[in-house]
Write a protein that holds these residues in place. Structure first.
Motif, PDB file in Angstrom:
ATOM      1  N   ASP A 156      -3.570   7.233  -4.648  1.00 32.66           N
ATOM      2  CA  ASP A 156      -2.741   6.037  -4.504  1.00 32.66           C
ATOM      3  C   ASP A 156      -1.621   6.013  -5.546  1.00 32.66           C
ATOM      4  OD1 ASP A 156      -4.126   4.770  -2.306  1.00 32.66           O
ATOM      5  OD2 ASP A 156      -5.761   4.409  -3.704  1.00 32.66           O
ATOM      6  N   VAL A 187       2.556   6.141  -4.979  1.00 27.89           N
ATOM      7  CA  VAL A 187       3.487   5.220  -5.642  1.00 27.89           C
ATOM      8  C   VAL A 187       4.547   6.014  -6.406  1.00 27.89           C
ATOM      9  CG1 VAL A 187       3.710   3.491  -7.466  1.00 27.89           C
ATOM     10  CG2 VAL A 187       1.843   3.325  -5.813  1.00 27.89           C
ATOM     11  N   GLU A 222       7.091   7.473  -4.119  1.00 33.95           N
ATOM     12  CA  GLU A 222       8.035   6.445  -3.696  1.00 33.95           C
ATOM     13  C   GLU A 222       9.138   6.266  -4.737  1.00 33.95           C
ATOM     14  OE1 GLU A 222       4.943   3.742  -1.005  1.00 33.95           O
ATOM     15  OE2 GLU A 222       5.400   3.191  -3.090  1.00 33.95           O
ATOM     16  N   ALA A 265      -5.091   1.597   4.169  1.00 35.34           N
ATOM     17  CA  ALA A 265      -3.891   1.233   3.401  1.00 35.34           C
ATOM     18  C   ALA A 265      -3.180   2.474   2.876  1.00 35.34           C
ATOM     19  CB  ALA A 265      -4.279   0.305   2.248  1.00 35.34           C
ATOM     20  N   ARG A 266      -3.965   3.454   2.419  1.00 37.22           N
ATOM     21  CA  ARG A 266      -3.375   4.690   1.905  1.00 37.22           C
ATOM     22  C   ARG A 266      -2.707   5.479   3.040  1.00 37.22           C
ATOM     23  NH1 ARG A 266      -7.811   8.023  -0.519  1.00 37.22           N
ATOM     24  NH2 ARG A 266      -7.856   6.228  -1.948  1.00 37.22           N
ATOM     25  N   ARG A 317      -1.492   4.298   5.788  1.00 36.71           N
ATOM     26  CA  ARG A 317      -0.275   3.591   6.204  1.00 36.71           C
ATOM     27  C   ARG A 317       0.864   3.845   5.219  1.00 36.71           C
ATOM     28  NH1 ARG A 317      -2.478  -0.798   6.722  1.00 36.71           N
ATOM     29  NH2 ARG A 317      -2.027  -1.777   4.705  1.00 36.71           N
ATOM     30  N   ARG A 318       0.556   3.795   3.941  1.00 39.59           N
ATOM     31  CA  ARG A 318       1.594   4.010   2.928  1.00 39.59           C
ATOM     32  C   ARG A 318       2.154   5.434   3.018  1.00 39.59           C
ATOM     33  NH1 ARG A 318       1.060   1.264  -2.816  1.00 39.59           N
ATOM     34  NH2 ARG A 318       3.289   1.219  -3.301  1.00 39.59           N
ATOM     35  N   GLU A 372       4.345   5.808   6.144  1.00 41.18           N
ATOM     36  CA  GLU A 372       5.672   5.204   5.963  1.00 41.18           C
ATOM     37  C   GLU A 372       6.579   6.106   5.133  1.00 41.18           C
ATOM     38  OE1 GLU A 372       4.730   1.451   4.211  1.00 41.18           O
ATOM     39  OE2 GLU A 372       4.167   0.508   6.130  1.00 41.18           O
TER      40      GLU A 372
END
Length: 434
Positions: free
Chosen positions: A380, A384, A387, A417-418, A420-421, A424
């Motif tokens: 995770d 980040v 990003e 959630a991971r 999906r991130r 994206e």
């Protein structure tokens, strides 16, 4: 200069493919199964089974099991790790699945690549056009480097500037009439080719990359300019190293010969020459880390850090980014290449990306940090960090195989959630359709 000239790199094995591999199957042939493709690609990279297994945290017998079909095709995360170790440019080369045309260590091909290639390939033997002065070209080159460091879309920016810069630098070298003028023009031409290599790298034209690297080396040697020689060698080293373990010796040969050439000049050298010597010293450590030579890698890093400390406080080398500010980022890279996950994270915490003024270099540092977090089983945080890399310079992450590997792997995560991130981010960098 004789010693340095003897270190001019040979072209990688892929240039000699027609001679070397007539009797070896082609991994692009559809009938080949995964294990056969793995064996062919491993052999072409000059790796033993033990070496390949070690690069992905497994054994040589495990690699043999995959190649012989005793073991089933592994899951995606392992396939991506193997692709990284083999520097596979398109995932379908390894999997055989033609629906998986995912470029890993080559980008999609920039829209301006054709124009840059045409300028490199042009041969201005006869022209009525008068070249601009060397000083004028040098000033334009300095502005181009500055634009590259400040732009998030740095390939687009320098891709627009390069064709005319290359043409004018070629003409200036051809039209120079005196010895000093020719040497000055060759120095500028070499550094224009060096800028071109930043644009061409990780795009789907390996032959063009090596043509640019070779021309930069030749022009730098003709110039007899220590800085131009150092920059050309620095980029040639990276081209060799990125070609895989079979080319590490060539990278070291160019590196050590160039340092031997520069060493007697350092006492009275300019900051730029001191910096390129420091950058080359770190590159020796980087290659050692890729070999898994822990002590040698950190020793070279420490020497480079001492050299960086001798530079002016605000100094930042315009090509290599070498400076005191970059040494923390370099420490992260060494730890990551040595597969030291915990050490990578500690070094990432100590390094400060905001002190790196170059946007693409700052994005590259974020990617190295993400690799460290991923090694340390912190996916995770890795996402980040990627990003942040995309925010700093989208074109850097789009062409980076390590970043794409992490994103693809986490897009298959069982954590919603991971997943999906990661998905994206995959859309943002062009791996998945919107």
């Amino acid at each position: 200069m004789a010693a340095f000239c003897s270190a001019r790199p040979s072209y990688p094995d892929r240039y000699q493919g027609a001679l070397m591999y007539n009797d070896v199957p082609d991994p692009h042939t559809d009938s080949l199964v995964f294990g056969q493709r793995l064996q062919i690609l491993r052999t072409r990279k000059g790796l033993t089974r033990d070496q390949l297994g070690g690069l992905v945290g497994r054994s040589g017998s495990w690699a043999k099991g995959l190649e012989t079909g005793r073991l089933k095709t592994p899951k995606l995360d392992t396939i991506l790790a193997l692709a990284e170790a083999l520097r596979v440019r398109d995932l379908s080369e390894l999997t055989g699945d033609q629906s998986l045309h995912i470029d890993l260590f080559a980008g999609p091909g920039h829209p301006r690549l054709a124009a840059v290639k045409a300028a490199v390939d042009a041969f201005p033997a006869v022209t009525a056009h008068e070249a601009p002065s060397t000083a004028h070209i040098q000033a334009r080159l300095a502005r181009a480097w500055s634009a590259r460091h400040s732009a998030p879309n740095h390939r687009e920016v320098i891709g627009a500037l390069l064709p005319e810069l290359i043409q004018d630098a070629q003409l200036a070298a051809r039209q120079a009439e005196t010895g000093p003028a020719r040497r000055a023009a060759q120095a500028v031409l070499s550094e224009v080719y060096s800028l071109s290599q930043f644009f061409v790298a990780y795009q789907p034209d390996a032959a063009l990359l090596w043509r640019v690297a070779e021309r930069s080396l030749i022009a730098s040697q003709e110039s007899e300019d220590p800085h131009a020689i150092g920059v050309a060698a620095w980029l040639a080293i990276q081209a060799h190293r990125d070609s895989g373990p079979a080319h590490f010796d060539a990278a070291d040969a160019v590196n050590l010969e160039t340092l031997r050439y520069l060493e007697p000049l350092l006492e009275d050298a300019t900051a730029d020459v001191l910096a390129i010597a420091g950058a080359l010293t770190f590159e020796a450590g980087y290659t050692a880390a890729r070999r898994g030579a822990t002590g040698t890698a950190w020793r070279h890093w420490d020497t480079a850090r001492t050299m960086a400390a001798k530079l002016p406080v605000s100094y930042y080398h315009p090509v290599t980014s070498f400076s005191a500010a970059i040494m923390g980022a370099h420490a992260v890279t060494v730890a990551v290449e040595l597969r030291q996950g915990g050490e990578s994270v500690r070094q990432a915490a100590a390094a400060e990306a905001k002190t790196i003024p170059s946007r693409p270099r700052r994005a590259r540092h974020r990617i190295e940090e993400a690799r460290g977090y991923h090694l340390d089983k912190q996916p995770d945080v890795a996402l980040v960090t990627l990003e942040k890399a995309h925010e700093a310079a989208p074109e850097t992450i789009r062409y980076n195989g390590y970043a794409k590997r992490i994103v693809l792997e986490e897009a298959e995560s069982k954590v919603p959630a991971r997943r999906r991130r990661a998905s994206e981010l995959a859309v943002k960098i062009g791996l998945l359709a919107a």
